[in-house]
Design a protein around this motif. Structure first.
Motif, PDB file in Angstrom:
ATOM      1  N   ALA A 191     -60.031  21.593 -58.619  1.00 17.26           N
ATOM      2  CA  ALA A 191     -61.345  22.150 -58.948  1.00 17.26           C
ATOM      3  C   ALA A 191     -61.522  23.491 -58.263  1.00 17.26           C
ATOM      4  CB  ALA A 191     -62.455  21.189 -58.500  1.00 17.26           C
ATOM      5  N   CYS A 192     -62.560  24.210 -58.668  1.00 19.88           N
ATOM      6  CA  CYS A 192     -63.023  25.372 -57.924  1.00 19.88           C
ATOM      7  C   CYS A 192     -64.545  25.343 -57.934  1.00 19.88           C
ATOM      8  CB  CYS A 192     -62.474  26.680 -58.493  1.00 19.88           C
ATOM      9  SG  CYS A 192     -63.225  27.207 -60.055  1.00 19.88           S
ATOM     10  N   ILE A 193     -65.140  26.174 -57.088  1.00 14.47           N
ATOM     11  CA  ILE A 193     -66.594  26.156 -56.919  1.00 14.47           C
ATOM     12  C   ILE A 193     -67.151  27.550 -57.161  1.00 14.47           C
ATOM     13  CG2 ILE A 193     -68.488  25.630 -55.331  1.00 14.47           C
ATOM     14  CD1 ILE A 193     -66.410  23.947 -53.721  1.00 14.47           C
ATOM     15  N   LEU A 194     -68.119  27.640 -58.072  1.00 18.42           N
ATOM     16  CA  LEU A 194     -68.899  28.856 -58.259  1.00 18.42           C
ATOM     17  C   LEU A 194     -70.170  28.672 -57.448  1.00 18.42           C
ATOM     18  CD1 LEU A 194     -68.486  29.463 -62.109  1.00 18.42           C
ATOM     19  CD2 LEU A 194     -67.402  30.722 -60.241  1.00 18.42           C
ATOM     20  N   ALA A 235     -58.716  23.376 -50.666  1.00 21.15           N
ATOM     21  CA  ALA A 235     -58.321  22.576 -51.831  1.00 21.15           C
ATOM     22  C   ALA A 235     -59.071  23.012 -53.079  1.00 21.15           C
ATOM     23  CB  ALA A 235     -58.587  21.095 -51.564  1.00 21.15           C
ATOM     24  N   TRP A 236     -60.330  23.387 -52.904  1.00 20.18           N
ATOM     25  CA  TRP A 236     -61.173  23.827 -54.016  1.00 20.18           C
ATOM     26  C   TRP A 236     -61.633  25.262 -53.733  1.00 20.18           C
ATOM     27  CZ3 TRP A 236     -64.999  19.116 -54.780  1.00 20.18           C
ATOM     28  CH2 TRP A 236     -64.270  18.011 -55.241  1.00 20.18           C
ATOM     29  N   PRO A 237     -60.923  26.251 -54.239  1.00 24.72           N
ATOM     30  CA  PRO A 237     -61.277  27.645 -53.954  1.00 24.72           C
ATOM     31  C   PRO A 237     -62.729  27.970 -54.345  1.00 24.72           C
ATOM     32  CG  PRO A 237     -59.108  27.510 -54.957  1.00 24.72           C
ATOM     33  CD  PRO A 237     -59.694  26.137 -55.046  1.00 24.72           C
ATOM     34  N   VAL A 238     -63.360  28.768 -53.506  1.00 25.76           N
ATOM     35  CA  VAL A 238     -64.771  29.134 -53.700  1.00 25.76           C
ATOM     36  C   VAL A 238     -64.888  30.564 -54.203  1.00 25.76           C
ATOM     37  CG1 VAL A 238     -66.980  29.532 -52.525  1.00 25.76           C
ATOM     38  CG2 VAL A 238     -65.575  27.534 -51.925  1.00 25.76           C
ATOM     39  N   ILE A 239     -65.634  30.722 -55.296  1.00 26.68           N
ATOM     40  CA  ILE A 239     -65.972  32.048 -55.814  1.00 26.68           C
ATOM     41  C   ILE A 239     -67.478  32.232 -55.632  1.00 26.68           C
ATOM     42  CG2 ILE A 239     -66.052  33.562 -57.834  1.00 26.68           C
ATOM     43  CD1 ILE A 239     -63.678  32.003 -58.971  1.00 26.68           C
ATOM     44  N   GLU A 281     -51.984  23.829 -57.256  1.00 29.23           N
ATOM     45  CA  GLU A 281     -50.813  24.090 -56.406  1.00 29.23           C
ATOM     46  C   GLU A 281     -51.025  23.531 -54.998  1.00 29.23           C
ATOM     47  OE1 GLU A 281     -49.214  28.115 -54.304  1.00 29.23           O
ATOM     48  OE2 GLU A 281     -49.381  28.196 -56.496  1.00 29.23           O
ATOM     49  N   ARG A 282     -52.200  23.758 -54.432  1.00 27.38           N
ATOM     50  CA  ARG A 282     -52.475  23.293 -53.079  1.00 27.38           C
ATOM     51  C   ARG A 282     -52.571  21.771 -53.003  1.00 27.38           C
ATOM     52  NH1 ARG A 282     -56.979  27.820 -51.147  1.00 27.38           N
ATOM     53  NH2 ARG A 282     -55.461  29.456 -50.607  1.00 27.38           N
ATOM     54  N   ARG A 292     -50.320  19.231 -50.833  1.00 30.05           N
ATOM     55  CA  ARG A 292     -50.939  18.251 -49.944  1.00 30.05           C
ATOM     56  C   ARG A 292     -50.394  16.852 -50.219  1.00 30.05           C
ATOM     57  NH1 ARG A 292     -55.969  18.272 -47.356  1.00 30.05           N
ATOM     58  NH2 ARG A 292     -56.584  20.133 -48.513  1.00 30.05           N
ATOM     59  N   GLN A 293     -50.257  16.511 -51.503  1.00 27.71           N
ATOM     60  CA  GLN A 293     -49.739  15.185 -51.871  1.00 27.71           C
ATOM     61  C   GLN A 293     -48.286  15.025 -51.448  1.00 27.71           C
ATOM     62  OE1 GLN A 293     -50.625  15.171 -56.045  1.00 27.71           O
ATOM     63  NE2 GLN A 293     -52.821  14.883 -55.727  1.00 27.71           N
ATOM     64  N   THR A 294     -47.513  16.110 -51.561  1.00 27.67           N
ATOM     65  CA  THR A 294     -46.123  16.066 -51.102  1.00 27.67           C
ATOM     66  C   THR A 294     -46.062  15.803 -49.605  1.00 27.67           C
ATOM     67  OG1 THR A 294     -45.350  17.559 -52.842  1.00 27.67           O
ATOM     68  CG2 THR A 294     -43.990  17.395 -50.869  1.00 27.67           C
ATOM     69  N   GLN A 295     -46.916  16.474 -48.843  1.00 30.41           N
ATOM     70  CA  GLN A 295     -46.952  16.269 -47.398  1.00 30.41           C
ATOM     71  C   GLN A 295     -47.359  14.842 -47.054  1.00 30.41           C
ATOM     72  OE1 GLN A 295     -48.017  18.791 -44.447  1.00 30.41           O
ATOM     73  NE2 GLN A 295     -46.667  20.383 -45.229  1.00 30.41           N
TER      74      GLN A 295
END
Length: 221
Positions: free
Chosen positions: A68-71, A96-100, A145-146, A150-153
């Motif tokens: 997700a991302c956040i506006l 995890a959820w980039p903020v714009i 991607e992030r 995270r799931q891989t880690q």
């Protein structure tokens, strides 16, 4: 509120016309969105209940499975967008959820400073529809991607927990590139014992070589 596997754009703005306009704009690009009229309402969604004072809340673990991302509007009644951003940074959710940020002209310097501190971008009102949605799509791709990283880690950490203390000792020297004989000398055990532990390490970590194991461990560094 139901969550899907589809990437979601969360719109947090106290202006109903802005929320509706952005939701329509995102639909034209086949992007799913959910809207919130306050930072408090968004936090309540994140934890599945009403926000706890002083930022002492924890995000619902299920939310980490969704890209997700956040506006986010900078100025809102009650908790501001900047205050919400601070809480999201502290909980790791802004990564995890980039903020714009959505900002007016007077708030541009503040928004620029927030980008330096980890926000994905800011868009000054009135903004270009296409430019905004382009940045939203880039933010969603970064979120995917992030979250995958995270799931891989998390999977690697789970494998590490399966190792015994002796297997961890052997693995450490294997990653350093030592042959079995030198590992045996370092740990004061037989070469045969080293071979057995080494094979178990490879099996539990799901690798076939020392090089592959070393590369895997670098992902956890």
């Amino acid at each position: 509120m139901s969550f899907t596997d589809m990437p979601t754009v969360f719109i947090v703005d106290d202006d109903a016309s802005v929320r509706e306009g952005m939701a329509w704009l995102l639909r034209t690009r086949r992007l799913l969105s959910e809207s919130f009229d306050s930072a408090e309402a968004f936090l309540a969604m994140l934890q599945g209940t009403h926000p706890i004072a002083d930022g002492a809340w924890q995000p619902d673990p299920a939310k980490w499975q969704q890209s997700a991302c956040i506006l986010l509007d900078v100025r809102m009644p009650g908790m501001s967008g900047l205050a919400l951003f601070e809480q999201l940074l502290a909980k790791g959710m802004a990564q995890a959820w980039p903020v714009i940020f959505l900002t007016g002209h007077a708030d541009v310097p503040t928004a620029v400073d927030s980008v330096k501190r980890g926000a994905f971008d800011f868009c000054e009102k009135p903004f270009s529809d296409n430019a905004l949605v382009d940045r939203v799509e880039q933010a969603l791709a970064l979120s995917q991607e992030r979250l995958a990283a995270r799931q891989t880690q998390q999977r690697l950490q789970s494998r590490l927990l399966e190792l015994t203390e002796r297997e961890r000792d052997v693995m450490r020297w294997v990653v350093e590139g030592l042959p079995n004989k030198l590992i045996a000398d370092q740990l004061d055990i037989s070469v045969r014992t080293v071979e057995v532990h080494r094979a178990r390490v490879f099996d539990k970590m799901e690798v076939k070589s020392a090089v592959e194991l070393a590369n895997l461990m670098r992902q956890l560094a």
